[in-house]
Design an enzyme around this catalytic site. Structure first.
Site, PDB file in Angstrom:
ATOM      1  N   LYS A  33       0.831  -1.211   0.000  1.00 21.66           N
ATOM      2  CA  LYS A  33       0.000   0.000   0.000  1.00 21.66           C
ATOM      3  C   LYS A  33       0.868   1.265   0.000  1.00 21.66           C
ATOM      4  O   LYS A  33       0.652   2.160  -0.796  1.00 21.66           O
ATOM      5  CB  LYS A  33      -0.932   0.020   1.230  1.00 21.66           C
ATOM      6  CG  LYS A  33      -1.879  -1.180   1.287  1.00 21.66           C
ATOM      7  CD  LYS A  33      -2.816  -1.116   2.475  1.00 21.66           C
ATOM      8  CE  LYS A  33      -2.134  -1.140   3.827  1.00 21.66           C
ATOM      9  NZ  LYS A  33      -1.379  -2.400   4.100  1.00 21.66           N
ATOM     10  N   ARG A  36      -9.689   0.658   8.723  1.00 17.56           N
ATOM     11  CA  ARG A  36      -9.270  -0.697   9.088  1.00 17.56           C
ATOM     12  C   ARG A  36     -10.335  -1.431   9.887  1.00 17.56           C
ATOM     13  O   ARG A  36     -10.119  -2.587  10.251  1.00 17.56           O
ATOM     14  CB  ARG A  36      -8.008  -0.621   9.953  1.00 17.56           C
ATOM     15  CG  ARG A  36      -6.689  -0.847   9.195  1.00 17.56           C
ATOM     16  CD  ARG A  36      -5.549  -0.565  10.182  1.00 17.56           C
ATOM     17  NE  ARG A  36      -4.366  -1.323   9.926  1.00 17.56           N
ATOM     18  CZ  ARG A  36      -3.279  -0.852   9.309  1.00 17.56           C
ATOM     19  NH1 ARG A  36      -3.263   0.358   8.832  1.00 17.56           N
ATOM     20  NH2 ARG A  36      -2.216  -1.613   9.157  1.00 17.56           N
ATOM     21  N   ARG A  41      11.631  -5.346   5.230  1.00 16.28           N
ATOM     22  CA  ARG A  41      11.328  -3.942   4.867  1.00 16.28           C
ATOM     23  C   ARG A  41      12.274  -2.970   5.570  1.00 16.28           C
ATOM     24  O   ARG A  41      12.562  -3.114   6.752  1.00 16.28           O
ATOM     25  CB  ARG A  41       9.889  -3.625   5.267  1.00 16.28           C
ATOM     26  CG  ARG A  41       9.543  -2.145   5.184  1.00 16.28           C
ATOM     27  CD  ARG A  41       8.062  -1.890   5.124  1.00 16.28           C
ATOM     28  NE  ARG A  41       7.356  -2.233   6.343  1.00 16.28           N
ATOM     29  CZ  ARG A  41       6.036  -2.133   6.483  1.00 16.28           C
ATOM     30  NH1 ARG A  41       5.292  -1.723   5.452  1.00 16.28           N
ATOM     31  NH2 ARG A  41       5.450  -2.476   7.601  1.00 16.28           N
ATOM     32  N   ARG A  69      11.389  -0.956  11.137  1.00 19.58           N
ATOM     33  CA  ARG A  69      10.367  -0.645  12.141  1.00 19.58           C
ATOM     34  C   ARG A  69      10.344  -1.728  13.223  1.00 19.58           C
ATOM     35  O   ARG A  69      10.440  -2.910  12.917  1.00 19.58           O
ATOM     36  CB  ARG A  69       8.994  -0.569  11.466  1.00 19.58           C
ATOM     37  CG  ARG A  69       8.742   0.766  10.796  1.00 19.58           C
ATOM     38  CD  ARG A  69       7.524   0.803   9.939  1.00 19.58           C
ATOM     39  NE  ARG A  69       6.352   0.106  10.443  1.00 19.58           N
ATOM     40  CZ  ARG A  69       5.196   0.012   9.794  1.00 19.58           C
ATOM     41  NH1 ARG A  69       5.066   0.593   8.603  1.00 19.58           N
ATOM     42  NH2 ARG A  69       4.191  -0.639  10.299  1.00 19.58           N
ATOM     43  N   ARG A 115      -0.055  -8.861  13.759  1.00 20.94           N
ATOM     44  CA  ARG A 115      -0.731  -7.876  12.891  1.00 20.94           C
ATOM     45  C   ARG A 115      -1.533  -8.568  11.799  1.00 20.94           C
ATOM     46  O   ARG A 115      -2.605  -8.109  11.419  1.00 20.94           O
ATOM     47  CB  ARG A 115       0.309  -6.923  12.276  1.00 20.94           C
ATOM     48  CG  ARG A 115       0.804  -5.912  13.305  1.00 20.94           C
ATOM     49  CD  ARG A 115       2.134  -5.299  12.905  1.00 20.94           C
ATOM     50  NE  ARG A 115       2.082  -4.645  11.625  1.00 20.94           N
ATOM     51  CZ  ARG A 115       3.140  -4.456  10.837  1.00 20.94           C
ATOM     52  NH1 ARG A 115       4.335  -4.880  11.203  1.00 20.94           N
ATOM     53  NH2 ARG A 115       2.988  -3.855   9.683  1.00 20.94           N
TER      54      ARG A 115
END
Ligand code: ADP
Ligand code: ADP
Length: 219
Positions: A15, A90, A129, A162, A173
């Site tokens: 996204k 969400r 990431r 992160r 998550r």
């Protein structure tokens, strides 16, 4: 008439990566709820302190404060033409609030782009990431490495991992996504707004598929 677009999909679907490109092409700001929370955390605001507790353990920040934050962001002058929403809504309560808010602002949600990616791919995307400290530009250690290790190609700032991208939190998550967010796919399909894209293709192909699918809807 303000134009609002939503990017929907599990953590790691791409996204943020696609939003950066799409917002430039559409000329509307990229509004990422996750980035807004991280700005608050860095600024040590009351909202940042509250959000940090939820984010670090992979839970959703409560609807009420999340909706208030998005309301404030969409009311700013740079969003007068609309916005590209990434990571919001969400939950069903957030989706309902977005419908009301966009109407109040004199616009509507024109399309909801759902990036479909098999769960088996997502963990590797998130644990690999790297994100730039200054503006949140997104890289991946194998799929999209920066030209110089540890440095953002676009603004030269440091790349960081992160805290919530460690495997244990990623799995939590993904569970939260399945329990609280996935049902929005059918909600928006029922409303005739869903544009479903195969997000497991390479980045440039995902962008091309999205642009082609959105063409008719945005004219
Ligand atoms: P999201 O915002 O949905 O959580 P990101 O855009 O941050 O997802 O992407 C998650 C990770 O996957 C990043 O490391 C990014 O570089 C990588 N990525 C994004 N799109 C693709 C793609 N189409 N193919 C392979 N890797 C991708
Ligand atoms: P990703 O796309 O990788 O899941 P985000 O940056 O969108 O990551 O979100 C990071 C975290 O911020 C989420 O795990 C959640 O704790 C919080 N968050 C982001 N958006 C929302 C939202 N719309 N509602 C509640 N919490 C959110």
């Amino acid at each position: 008439m303000r134009t609002y677009l939503v990017l929907l999909g599990p953590p790691g679907a791409g996204k943020g990566t696609q939003a950066a490109l799409l917002s430039q092409r559409l000329g509307v700001p990229h509004v990422s709820s996750g980035d807004l929370f991280r700005d608050h955390i860095r600024g040590k605001t009351d909202l940042g302190k509250l959000a940090d507790g939820y984010i670090s353990c992979g839970q959703l920040v409560p609807d009420e404060v999340t909706i208030a934050m998005i309301r404030e962001r969409l009311s700013r002058t740079d969003a007068q033409g609309g916005a590209l929403l990434d990571g919001f809504p969400r939950t069903p309560a957030q989706a309902e609030a977005l419908g009301r808010l966009t109407q109040e602002l004199g616009g509507d949600v024109r399309a909801v782009v759902y990036l479909r990616v098999p769960e088996s791919v997502l963990v590797g995307r998130l644990t690999g990431r790297w994100t730039c400290r200054a503006q949140g530009h997104v890289y991946h250690e194998r799929n999209h490495p920066p030209k110089t290790a540890g440095v953002c190609d676009l603004d030269g700032s440091e790349l960081i991992q992160r805290d919530d991208d460690k495997e244990e939190t990623v799995l939590r998550r993904l569970g939260v996504y399945r329990a609280q967010t996935e049902l929005l796919i059918e909600h928006y399909r029922g409303a005739g707004l869903l544009v479903e894209i195969d997000g497991s293709q390479p980045e440039a192909e995902v962008t091309a598929s999205m642009m082609a699918a959105l063409k008719g809807r945005l004219e």
